[in-house]
Design a protein around this motif. Structure first.
Motif, PDB file in Angstrom:
ATOM      1  N   VAL A 106       0.100  -1.121   7.663  1.00 28.15           N
ATOM      2  CA  VAL A 106       0.286  -2.377   6.932  1.00 28.15           C
ATOM      3  C   VAL A 106      -1.070  -3.013   6.640  1.00 28.15           C
ATOM      4  N   ALA A 107      -1.912  -3.030   7.649  1.00 24.20           N
ATOM      5  CA  ALA A 107      -3.241  -3.614   7.469  1.00 24.20           C
ATOM      6  C   ALA A 107      -4.029  -2.838   6.417  1.00 24.20           C
ATOM      7  N   ALA A 109      -2.920  -0.955   4.067  1.00 20.62           N
ATOM      8  CA  ALA A 109      -2.312  -0.981   2.741  1.00 20.62           C
ATOM      9  C   ALA A 109      -2.878  -2.120   1.890  1.00 20.62           C
ATOM     10  N   THR A 110      -2.981  -3.302   2.489  1.00 20.98           N
ATOM     11  CA  THR A 110      -3.494  -4.421   1.694  1.00 20.98           C
ATOM     12  C   THR A 110      -5.011  -4.397   1.611  1.00 20.98           C
ATOM     13  N   ASP A 113      -5.942  -1.413  -1.077  1.00 22.54           N
ATOM     14  CA  ASP A 113      -5.148  -1.237  -2.286  1.00 22.54           C
ATOM     15  C   ASP A 113      -5.974  -1.208  -3.566  1.00 22.54           C
ATOM     16  N   ASP A 114      -7.134  -1.810  -3.560  1.00 28.43           N
ATOM     17  CA  ASP A 114      -8.013  -1.475  -4.687  1.00 28.43           C
ATOM     18  C   ASP A 114      -9.435  -1.145  -4.236  1.00 28.43           C
ATOM     19  N   ARG A 120      -8.320   5.562   0.948  1.00 27.54           N
ATOM     20  CA  ARG A 120      -7.156   5.120   0.191  1.00 27.54           C
ATOM     21  C   ARG A 120      -6.249   6.289  -0.146  1.00 27.54           C
ATOM     22  N   LEU A 123      -4.233   7.322   2.812  1.00 28.45           N
ATOM     23  CA  LEU A 123      -3.186   6.347   3.118  1.00 28.45           C
ATOM     24  C   LEU A 123      -2.004   6.496   2.168  1.00 28.45           C
ATOM     25  N   VAL A 124      -2.297   6.618   0.885  1.00 31.83           N
ATOM     26  CA  VAL A 124      -1.231   6.770  -0.107  1.00 31.83           C
ATOM     27  C   VAL A 124      -0.408   8.015   0.204  1.00 31.83           C
ATOM     28  N   GLU A 127       1.912   7.281   3.096  1.00 34.63           N
ATOM     29  CA  GLU A 127       3.010   6.390   2.688  1.00 34.63           C
ATOM     30  C   GLU A 127       4.033   7.148   1.846  1.00 34.63           C
ATOM     31  N   ARG A 128       3.540   7.976   0.946  1.00 32.12           N
ATOM     32  CA  ARG A 128       4.452   8.754   0.097  1.00 32.12           C
ATOM     33  C   ARG A 128       5.300   9.692   0.941  1.00 32.12           C
ATOM     34  N   LYS A 161      11.575  -0.063   3.513  1.00 32.08           N
ATOM     35  CA  LYS A 161      10.164  -0.379   3.699  1.00 32.08           C
ATOM     36  C   LYS A 161       9.916  -1.880   3.516  1.00 32.08           C
ATOM     37  N   ALA A 162      10.557  -2.450   2.520  1.00 31.11           N
ATOM     38  CA  ALA A 162      10.416  -3.888   2.287  1.00 31.11           C
ATOM     39  C   ALA A 162      10.898  -4.677   3.510  1.00 31.11           C
ATOM     40  N   LEU A 165       8.227  -4.515   6.130  1.00 32.81           N
ATOM     41  CA  LEU A 165       7.084  -5.359   5.765  1.00 32.81           C
ATOM     42  C   LEU A 165       7.414  -6.814   6.040  1.00 32.81           C
ATOM     43  N   HIS A 168       7.286  -7.415   9.780  1.00 30.41           N
ATOM     44  CA  HIS A 168       5.892  -7.422  10.233  1.00 30.41           C
ATOM     45  C   HIS A 168       5.227  -8.754   9.896  1.00 30.41           C
TER      46      HIS A 168
END
Lengths: 199, 199
Positions: A106-107, A109-110, A113-114, A120, A123-124, A127-128, A161-162, A165, A168
């Motif tokens: 979670v940490a 991811a944000t 994210d860019d 990255r 991580l992606v 998650e996938r 997942k939502a 989140l 969390h």
DNA sequence: GACAGTTCTAAACGCTCGTGCTTTTTTCCG
DNA sequence: CGGAAAAAAGCACGAGCGTTTAGAACTGTC
């Protein structure tokens, strides 16, 4: 040869914890070294750069996640029981991590994210894979007749997942005591909506 | 006296954008100054410390959120229409921010969740107020008869938040094109479950 | 148009960061 | 046990951080 691998692993274990608290970027090599009572350069020698340390942290965390969340749930019978078990072990994972810095994914991811780069990407990928795993479990539940034939299993995985989140967020930032109960209730609603309509 | 306020505001506007991308901690005063073509110390003089800059950033972001999400929705009729409008303006807000660093509150939430201090306090306050706002809208919908009498409005507000976190995650990290559709569909399911059972 | 007050700049501070090098210590194998 | 290989430490580097201070450049007022 053997001692090296050992400390390497020990470093990663601590690093995962620390990164959960301060983030992958916030984690400093000096700080990590101090926690482990190691010299900064001694630690650094194990990873050729900070970014490769970050990638290894994510890989170590992925291994832990697989071991503690996915594997136990896969022993449960196919269909809804396994879907339930996946959610249950996942919630337990998150719940246990809440007091010690939260879930590193979670940490990250944000945080990432860019920030393009190998961390990255890694991580992606994780998650996938995890979403695929959830979706696959739901697909099996469809095949077993536990879930509706026309269920969008990927949307179902996304909804799960939502939920986590949300849990969390509520538990960590707002220290909301009802967070777990809310997550469970919402999950039951998700299941209810996924099951075939009673004829 | 006037010029000062002007640049102060201009700094905050940029700072909110930048902080959305790199985080409140990741934001550096030198970097921000460079983006604005200002000297580091000149910028710094507007805020007595970095932490008070962070608090002002959060306050500025809160003001924008109120203006762009809450206020437009409050013009809609009480009850379900307003609940819908709040979700709709909120989703629009998040959607527009996705390409430019994401919602700063989401970033700050995971960044500050265990960094005690005034910035964290301010963020928690904003989040609480927002959840209260959502819950209050749901409460009105109950009073109007649009929603079930026994609806747990706080859980409902929490569920809405989880939906948006899920959307944000899917859209930003995974670049998932279906994220918005999923969020909308899940919201409709939430509404359906909140409405009174047809007798 | 000069003066007071505000706003901005330039330079420097002590510190920490990631990252190289060199050297010392430890580990392992014949 | 000795010597090669591996692992860790020590030290230094250039850069960037938040912050301070002193002074220059503006701003608005009479």
């Amino acid at each position: 040869m053997r001692k090296g691998e050992l400390t390497h692993q020990a470093i990663l274990e601590r690093a995962v914890q620390l990164a959960s608290r301060v983030g992958l970027q916030g984690l400093s090599i000096g700080g990590l070294a101090e926690e482990l009572q190691l010299s900064k350069s001694g630690l650094f020698a194990h990873f050729r750069s900070k970014s490769s340390l970050q990638v290894e942290i994510l890989e170590a965390a992925t291994a832990m996640f697989t071991e503690r969340v996915i594997r136990p749930a896969l022993t449960r019978p196919r269909g809804e029981p396994r879907v339930r078990a996946l959610f249950e072990t996942w919630l337990t994972w998150a719940k246990e991590l809440v007091p010690e810095g939260g879930c590193i994914f979670v940490a990250a991811a944000t945080e990432l994210d860019d920030v393009p780069g190998p961390a990255r990407d890694r991580l992606v990928q994780t998650e996938r894979d995890w979403l695929d795993c959830l979706a696959q479990a739901a697909r099996i539940a469809v095949a077993e007749g536990h879930f509706r034939k026309d269920l969008d299993v990927e949307a179902f995985a996304h909804d799960e997942k939502a939920l986590l989140l949300g849990f969390h967020h509520a538990a960590r930032l707002l220290k909301e005591p009802r967070a777990e109960a809310w997550a469970r209730r919402a999950f039951e609603a998700l299941l209810r909506a996924a099951r075939p309509v009673a004829s």
